[in-house]
Design a protein around this motif. Structure first.
Motif, PDB file in Angstrom:
ATOM      1  N   GLY B 274       0.230  -1.069  -0.099  1.00 22.55           N
ATOM      2  CA  GLY B 274       0.044   0.037  -0.124  1.00 22.55           C
ATOM      3  C   GLY B 274       0.825   1.235  -0.510  1.00 22.55           C
ATOM      4  O   GLY B 274       0.897   1.883  -0.125  1.00 22.55           O
ATOM      5  N   VAL B 275       2.062   1.184   0.842  1.00 19.70           N
ATOM      6  CA  VAL B 275       2.644   2.375   0.464  1.00 19.70           C
ATOM      7  C   VAL B 275       3.509   2.388  -0.357  1.00 19.70           C
ATOM      8  O   VAL B 275       3.356   3.369  -1.416  1.00 19.70           O
ATOM      9  CB  VAL B 275       3.644   2.141   1.757  1.00 19.70           C
ATOM     10  N   LEU B 277       1.751   1.770  -3.298  1.00 19.27           N
ATOM     11  CA  LEU B 277       1.170   2.606  -3.836  1.00 19.27           C
ATOM     12  C   LEU B 277       1.092   3.992  -3.655  1.00 19.27           C
ATOM     13  O   LEU B 277       0.321   4.590  -5.054  1.00 19.27           O
ATOM     14  CB  LEU B 277      -0.379   1.194  -4.044  1.00 19.27           C
ATOM     15  N   LEU B 278       0.609   3.976  -2.940  1.00 19.75           N
ATOM     16  CA  LEU B 278       0.705   5.243  -2.072  1.00 19.75           C
ATOM     17  C   LEU B 278       1.436   6.273  -2.651  1.00 19.75           C
ATOM     18  O   LEU B 278       1.256   7.265  -3.218  1.00 19.75           O
ATOM     19  CB  LEU B 278       0.425   5.471  -0.780  1.00 19.75           C
ATOM     20  N   ILE B 281       1.098   7.091  -6.430  1.00 15.72           N
ATOM     21  CA  ILE B 281       0.002   7.783  -6.855  1.00 15.72           C
ATOM     22  C   ILE B 281       0.136   9.213  -6.499  1.00 15.72           C
ATOM     23  O   ILE B 281      -0.076  10.384  -6.772  1.00 15.72           O
ATOM     24  CB  ILE B 281      -1.598   7.508  -6.277  1.00 15.72           C
ATOM     25  N   VAL B 282       0.817  10.456  -5.495  1.00 16.79           N
ATOM     26  CA  VAL B 282       0.512  10.939  -4.550  1.00 16.79           C
ATOM     27  C   VAL B 282       2.053  11.585  -5.552  1.00 16.79           C
ATOM     28  O   VAL B 282       1.665  12.636  -5.874  1.00 16.79           O
ATOM     29  CB  VAL B 282       1.119  11.091  -3.411  1.00 16.79           C
TER      30      VAL B 282
END
Lengths: 326, 301
Positions: B274-275, B277-278, B281-282
């Motif tokens: 998830g990190v 992914l984040l 995206i950010v």
């Protein structure tokens, strides 16, 4: 105005019919639900019996006519899995979803507008910059992962809030089950509501900030300032009121998307709403339930769009005049 | 302005150079771009630098299952981000998952861009019935939430990388079509298009060499935002079990697998993908945010 209303209503009906046809074609033309519903070692006779009972042996057009005729009478078929009318099951689950969506809508609008107003009035300040950076983070976080973080922090590590389920519910208005009126239900609702709120709130913040920045340099704001109106009054009467027109429109239109996004939140938090039901039905290929969910959601979204459109036309004199002259 | 003095007078000031210069003025945006390039590099080179191929069963040691971040394997290898229950090194799994996530989202973005641009340009250029037809379809589609449309499509088609790409393309083309159309309609009335007609240039040439380049700025901003949302959409669909197949796990599916272990405290299986992914995206969204400011003529000095 009446002509506009009738035309708009006609368009909405057309959309519903088109979607119904597409959904039917898609759902009934692909895959065979019998394979899932009978035991793997069932004989040909058993398969034929089930197929006939579900009406899957008839030609496609006949199935569609039956489907359309029944749908008009509010009958979307029986769920393959539950053996009860699909619409009934959807309607049972709907209050849970609508309750969650409504709470998230109120939270995201209230918080989003206030934070966006601050960021728009003082765009260069520390607070303004922090809010904007936070909003980028907010809509970048994939909602399911953000929900898992909430569970990890508040349920697993701190143990403050439950990780899933709906908690106790009470019946109001004779049969409508809601959970926000019991303490246990409220506690269960906090995390899912925050999860659903954060993404939309980030969008509202950005919109509110952009419109605030457009409203502030307008002549009527300058005039109010020149007239000696207090800062507080300028902010809340002149700026806030004018900024709300686009915000309310967008928020209204986003309600449908929140209902759809509840699918993710409900799956993460095992919230027993119709979104979780959809995911379960997709996994089990329970076609009548999938169709019932889709038809219900299409109907809700089309209605929301229609209502927002009409209200917008009534509220904004510029749109109203453009509509009559065209 | 200071721009006049810093620019060498003899160098031609092309729009692209001006854009790059303005973009680089913002430190956060530059950092975000650097992060994104690092992620892209990691995605390209990942399989060559991570310690194991997480889908080669011969390289997995079941005894190493569920180890927390930083533990050592029996053979002396360090699992910096821990392992999942089958003894898979999470760092390696993330490197492979990132490849699938980015491949899916970039492929679908490019396809959606091509279809959307063609449809939008056609609507703006030809007008009349073609315009009405295309825009009516776009309107109907945009009135429904993207996650809903994607879920319907995947419920119908079943799982698979090609099907996820198809679903994202169908969801995203409409946005591109609408944006291109609205900026092309403004451009179409300008004199240079009339001049192109008078010169007897062909329709294709006028459309793609004159109309398209001048309609680009809003499209660039939209494309960055849409890459980010494609990555997020793919991850969400895979998390819901409607996306990529288990044999080709993207980041979303890695997170879904880790979800089951979250409550038992083995957080790293779900959190680290998830990190990754984040961060991706950010970074893309920050770049897009800066591009929006730079390309917006109303905010130009």
């Amino acid at each position: 105005m009446l002509v506009y209303l009738i035309r708009r209503l006609g368009q909405s009906l057309l959309v519903v019919v088109v979607m119904a046809t597409l959904v039917f074609l898609g759902v009934y033309a692909i895959g065979n639900p019998v394979d899932i519903l009978v035991a793997p070692d069932a004989g040909a006779a058993e398969i034929a019996r089930v197929t006939e009972r579900l009406g899957l042996d008839k030609p496609m057009w006949q199935q569609f006519l039956t489907f359309a005729g029944n749908a008009l009478q509010g009958d979307l078929g029986d769920s393959f899995v539950y053996g009860r009318p699909a619409l009934e099951i959807i309607l049972e689950r709907m209050p849970a979803t609508l309750e969650l969506t409504f709470v998230a809508l109120v939270l995201s609008t209230g918080l989003g507008v206030s934070l966006g107003l601050v960021a728009g009035l003082w765009p260069e300040s520390v607070a303004g910059r922090t809010i904007m950076a936070g909003s980028i983070l907010g809509f970048s976080l994939p909602s399911f992962w953000q929900g898992m973080l909430l569970i990890m922090v508040f349920s697993v590590m701190l143990g403050w809030l439950p990780a899933g389920g709906r908690g106790d519910t009470v019946e109001i208005f004779g049969g409508l089950r809601v959970s926000f009126l019991t303490w246990d239900g409220l506690v269960h609702m906090i995390l899912p509501a925050i999860n659903l709120t954060i993404f939309k709130m980030s969008l509202v913040i950005r919109l509110a900030r952009a419109t605030t920045r457009e409203v502030v340099p307008q002549d009527y704001v300058k005039f109010a300032r020149a007239k000696g109106v207090s800062r507080l009054r300028i902010t809340f009467v002149h700026v806030l009121k004018n900024m709300m027109i686009p915000v309310v429109t967008i928020v209204g239109l986003e309600l449908g998307s929140m209902i759809a996004f509840a699918v993710v939140t409900e799956t993460v938090f095992s919230w027993p709403g119709m979104g979780k039901l959809l995911i379960d039905s997709i996994n089990l290929l329970d076609r009548p339930l999938i169709v019932a969910y889709l038809m219900m959601t299409v109907l809700i979204i089309v209605t929301i769009n229609l209502v927002v459109d009409v209200i917008y036309t009534l509220l904004d004199p510029r749109v109203r005049l453009a509509g009559t002259s065209a | 302005m200071s721009d006049l003095t810093t620019t060498a007078p003899r160098r031609k000031d092309t729009p692209l150079r001006r854009l790059a210069r303005q973009f680089l003025e913002d430190r956060i945006a530059v950092a975000a771009l650097a992060v994104f390039l690092a992620v892209a590099l990691f995605t390209l080179l990942g399989p060559f630098i991570v310690p194991q191929n997480p889908y080669d069963l011969a390289q997995l040691d079941f005894m190493d299952g569920g180890l927390p971040p930083g533990s050592q394997s029996f053979s002396g290898m360090t699992y910096w981000l821990g392992t999942d229950t089958q003894g898979r090194d999470m760092l390696s799994a993330i490197a492979y998952g990132l490849r699938i996530s980015l491949a899916v989202s970039f492929t679908s973005l490019i396809l959606a861009l091509i279809i959307g641009v063609a449809a939008g340009l056609a609507a703006a250029y030809f007008g009349g019935r073609i315009d009405t037809l295309i825009m009516r379809v776009v309107d109907i589609q945009l009135s429904f939430p993207s996650i809903l449309i994607a879920l319907i499509l995947l419920a119908l088609f079943g799982r698979g990388i090609d099907k996820v790409i198809l679903a994202i393309v169908i969801v995203q083309w409409a946005d591109f079509a609408r944006t291109v159309r609205s900026s092309a309609i403004v451009e179409r009335r300008k004199e240079y298009i009339e001049a192109a007609h008078c010169l007897g240039l062909s329709r294709q040439r006028t459309m793609f060499r004159h109309l398209l380049p001048n309609s680009l700025p809003p499209l660039i901003v939209l494309a960055t935002v849409k890459i980010a949302s494609a990555i997020s959409l793919e991850a969400t669909l895979s998390f819901l079990g409607a996306g990529v197949p288990i044999t080709q796990p993207s980041l979303g599916l890695l997170i879904a697998n880790g979800y089951d272990f979250l409550l038992s405290g083995r957080y790293w299986i779900a959190i680290f993908p998830g990190v990754a992914l984040l961060i991706t995206i950010v970074a893309i969204n920050l770049v897009g945010d800066r591009l929006r400011d730079v390309l917006n003529p109303r905010l130009q000095k």
